[in-house]
Write a protein that holds these residues in place. Structure first.
Motif, mmCIF file in Angstrom:
data_model
loop_
_atom_site.group_PDB
_atom_site.id
_atom_site.type_symbol
_atom_site.label_atom_id
_atom_site.label_comp_id
_atom_site.label_asym_id
_atom_site.label_seq_id
_atom_site.Cartn_x
_atom_site.Cartn_y
_atom_site.Cartn_z
ATOM 1 N N MET A 1 0.845 -1.183 0.000
ATOM 2 C CA MET A 1 0.000 0.000 0.000
ATOM 3 C C MET A 1 0.886 1.241 0.000
ATOM 4 S SD MET A 1 -3.115 1.203 2.538
ATOM 5 C CE MET A 1 -2.774 -0.118 3.599
ATOM 6 N N GLN A 2 0.414 2.274 -0.674
ATOM 7 C CA GLN A 2 1.148 3.533 -0.708
ATOM 8 C C GLN A 2 1.055 4.210 0.654
ATOM 9 O OE1 GLN A 2 -0.502 5.810 -3.902
ATOM 10 N NE2 GLN A 2 -0.207 4.190 -5.382
ATOM 11 N N GLY B 1 0.507 7.400 1.687
ATOM 12 C CA GLY B 1 -0.612 8.276 1.971
ATOM 13 C C GLY B 1 -0.172 9.704 2.229
ATOM 14 N N SER C 1 -4.536 10.564 5.107
ATOM 15 C CA SER C 1 -5.329 9.604 4.346
ATOM 16 C C SER C 1 -6.234 8.826 5.304
ATOM 17 C CB SER C 1 -4.407 8.643 3.596
ATOM 18 O OG SER C 1 -3.627 9.350 2.657
ATOM 19 N N GLU D 1 -7.922 5.702 6.987
ATOM 20 C CA GLU D 1 -7.294 4.446 7.381
ATOM 21 C C GLU D 1 -8.348 3.473 7.890
ATOM 22 O OE1 GLU D 1 -4.596 5.556 10.485
ATOM 23 O OE2 GLU D 1 -3.197 6.534 9.101
ATOM 24 N N GLN E 1 -8.187 3.493 0.162
ATOM 25 C CA GLN E 1 -6.985 2.851 0.664
ATOM 26 C C GLN E 1 -5.817 2.836 -0.311
ATOM 27 O OE1 GLN E 1 -6.429 1.469 3.979
ATOM 28 N NE2 GLN E 1 -8.046 2.974 4.081
ATOM 29 N N ASP E 2 -6.058 2.959 -1.596
ATOM 30 C CA ASP E 2 -4.962 2.780 -2.534
ATOM 31 C C ASP E 2 -5.148 3.678 -3.753
ATOM 32 O OD1 ASP E 2 -2.547 1.635 -3.134
ATOM 33 O OD2 ASP E 2 -3.404 -0.122 -4.117
ATOM 34 N N GLY E 3 -4.063 3.901 -4.451
ATOM 35 C CA GLY E 3 -4.095 4.682 -5.681
ATOM 36 C C GLY E 3 -4.215 6.166 -5.418
ATOM 37 N N ARG F 1 -6.151 8.006 -2.558
ATOM 38 C CA ARG F 1 -5.561 8.049 -1.213
ATOM 39 C C ARG F 1 -4.953 9.416 -0.911
ATOM 40 N NH1 ARG F 1 -4.611 4.994 2.891
ATOM 41 N NH2 ARG F 1 -2.644 4.930 4.001
#
Length: 196
Positions: free
Chosen positions: A1-2, A4, A16, A18, A59-61, A64
């Motif tokens: 996961m990135q 954030g 971000s 969570e 959560q992703d991309g 976020r």
């Protein structure tokens, strides 16, 4: 996961969304006074399932980095952040240049209204949106030059928030939305990146 996003101010910080934020999000968002100032895409009543779905999506991309929680530090545990609202940068539905023109939207739990928190959060997200960091994170490296915020004409406090954050009223959009079963005018506030 990135990793954030994390932006810190004097009154609040932005981070971000969570896993674990669902309960706080559902509790704050399930408020008719909050909902009446937002577009109908924001559900009401707002359930724990809505919160789980939203946080999962965030959560992703790039999302976020574009849709984040407005947080306060927990008085009892300074390292813990408590979400009290949300803020984000989205493609503008009115623009043909969706990379350079974005729309900003925000909301905050009713018990936090009138404290200057949203003004600071808006200043934080605005500065971020105009940065190269944001361009790289959400916009394929293209810098945003214009941010827009459309609010219902009856939402005078939000207009004051926008003005304090450096936005100016550009237009009154007649019969732009339907809310509460009635056609509503909107006020379009705009901020242009410095140097443009």
């Amino acid at each position: 996961m990135q990793k954030g996003l994390f932006l810190s101010g004097q009154k609040c910080c932005l981070r971000s969304w969570e896993a674990g934020d669902e309960e706080a999000l559902a509790k704050l968002a399930n408020n008719e006074k909050v909902w009446k100032n937002l577009l109908d895409e924001f559900p009401h009543p707002y359930t724990i399932d809505h919160a789980k779905s939203w946080i999962s999506m965030c959560q992703d991309g790039p999302i976020r980095f574009a849709n984040v929680a407005i947080c306060l530090y927990d008085d009892s545990e300074k390292s813990k952040l408590i979400p009290i609202g949300g803020i984000g940068v989205h493609p503008s539905g009115q623009s043909i240049n969706k990379k350079r023109v974005k729309q900003v939207g925000y909301w905050i739990g009713e018990s936090y209204w009138g404290r200057g928190i949203v003004t600071e959060a808006l200043q934080l997200i605005t500065n971020y949106a105009f940065s190269q960091e944001c361009a790289d994170a959400i916009n394929d490296g293209v810098q945003i030059v214009r941010l827009e915020a459309a609010i219902f004409a009856y939402n005078v406090p939000s207009g004051r928030v926008l003005e304090k954050a450096g936005y100016h009223l550009e237009a009154v959009q007649k019969a732009a939305y339907v809310k509460l079963g009635q056609v509503q005018d909107a006020h379009l506030y705009v901020k242009i990146r410095d140097g443009i």
